[in-house]
Write an enzyme that holds these catalytic residues in place. Structure first.
Site, mmCIF file in Angstrom:
data_model
loop_
_atom_site.group_PDB
_atom_site.id
_atom_site.type_symbol
_atom_site.label_atom_id
_atom_site.label_comp_id
_atom_site.label_asym_id
_atom_site.label_seq_id
_atom_site.Cartn_x
_atom_site.Cartn_y
_atom_site.Cartn_z
ATOM 1 C CB SER A 71 64.846 11.135 1.504
ATOM 2 O OG SER A 71 66.195 10.852 1.257
ATOM 3 C CD GLN A 72 58.599 7.689 3.918
ATOM 4 O OE1 GLN A 72 59.500 6.866 4.037
ATOM 5 N NE2 GLN A 72 57.465 7.614 4.554
#
Ligand code: SAH
Length: 221
Positions: A71-72
Site C-alpha cells: 500500500s501507499q
C-alpha cells in the site's frame, strides 16, 4: 552488506529520503507523531523487491509479486492514525498481510497483531521479513480473512486492507465492545475508507475518503 547497513539503507533508501516521505505525509494531513515516527523508522525498502528498493520511500504503492501491491505510505499512515483514535487498542486483527509493511507499522504501536493472508507465498515472505527485522508480537495465518480469526477474538480493532463490498458479518462478530473496523468498502473503482465504531449492538459509520485497494477475495491460494 551487514545488517546495520541493510536496516539503515543506502543511497535512495537513506535517512534523508525517509525524512522527505514523512514531511510529505505531514503536508497531506497526517498528524499523529507516533505514526510518523514509526514510518520514519521502518525500512520499507526491505518489503519491496530489490529492483524497486530505490523507490521505496516514494509515496506510492509498488508491486510485491503474486499480482499484489504494497500500500501507499499515505494510506498506511491514514489508516493507522484512524485506527489508533478513540479508546486504546491492544489487540488488532489485520486482513490482507500482503507485504507485511502495514503489519509492521501496527506491531510498533500496539501490543499484539494477528494478520491473515489468503496467498501462501505472501504469508511466507512477510513472516520471513518481519522475523528478520525482529518483530515478536505478530501472529500470521494463511486463510480466508473474511472468516476472521475466531479463536483469538475479540479484537479491539480490525483493519481490512483489501476491498469488500460490505464488511463480512463474521468480522463484526469478532469485535470487542467499543471496538472498530476500518475497511475500504466498495466495488472496483468506487471504494471509500469507512470506519465502523461499535457501541453495544449498534455500529456508527464514518466515511473517510476515496481509496483504491485490490478486492477481498474468498478462499485461499
Ligand atoms: N497492507 C498490505 C496490502 C496488501 S494488498 C501491504 O501494504 O502490503 C491486499 C492483500 O489482501 C493482498 O495480499 C491479498 O492477497 C489479500 N487478500 C485479499 N483477499 C483476502 C482474504 N479474503 N483474506 C486474506 N487476505 C486477502
Amino acid at each position: 552488506m551487514d545488517v546495520k547497513q541493510k536496516k539503515e539503507g543506502l543511497g535512495m533508501t537513506s535517512r534523508r529520503t525517509r525524512n522527505r516521505l514523512v514531511a510529505r505525509l505531514r503536508e497531506q494531513g497526517i498528524s499523529n507523531e507516533k505514526v510518523l515516527d514509526v514510518i520514519n523508522e521502518i525500512p520499507r525498502h526491505l518489503f519491496v523487491d530489490e529492483a524497486l528498493a530505490h523507490r521505496a520511500y516514494e509515496d506510492t504503492s509498488l508491486p510485491i509479486g503474486f499480482n499484489q501491491t504494497i500500500s501507499q505510505p499515505y494510506v498506511v499512515a491514514k489508516m493507522t492514525e484512524t485506527l489508533l483514535s478513540g479508546p486504546p487498542k491492544k489487540k488488532i486483527l489485520e486482513i490482507g498481510t500482503g507485504s507485511g509493511y502495514q503489519t509492521a507499522v501496527l506491531a510498533e504501536l500496539v501490543e499484539k497483531v494477528f494478520s491473515v493472508e489468503r496467498i501462501s507465498g505472501l504469508v511466507k515472505r512477510a513472516r520471513r521479513i518481519l522475523g528478520d527485522i525482529g518483530y515478536r508480537n505478530i501472529s500470521f495465518k494463511h486463510a480466508d480473512g473474511g472468516l476472521g480469526w475466531e479463536n483469538q477474538a475479540p479484537f479491539d480493532s480490525i483493519i481490512i486492507t483489501a476491498s469488500p463490498r460490505t464488511v463480512p458479518e463474521s468480522l463484526l462478530n469478532q469485535l470487542a465492545d467499543d471496538g472498530s473496523v476500518l475497511a475500504p468498502v466498495g466495488d472496483g473503482d468506487n471504494q471509500e475508507l469507512v470506519l465502523f465504531k461499535k457501541t453495544g449492538t449498534e455500529f456508527q459509520k464514518t466515511v473517510m475518503e476515496p481509496v483504491k485497494f485490490v478486492p477481498l477475495l474468498a478462499g485461499t491460494s
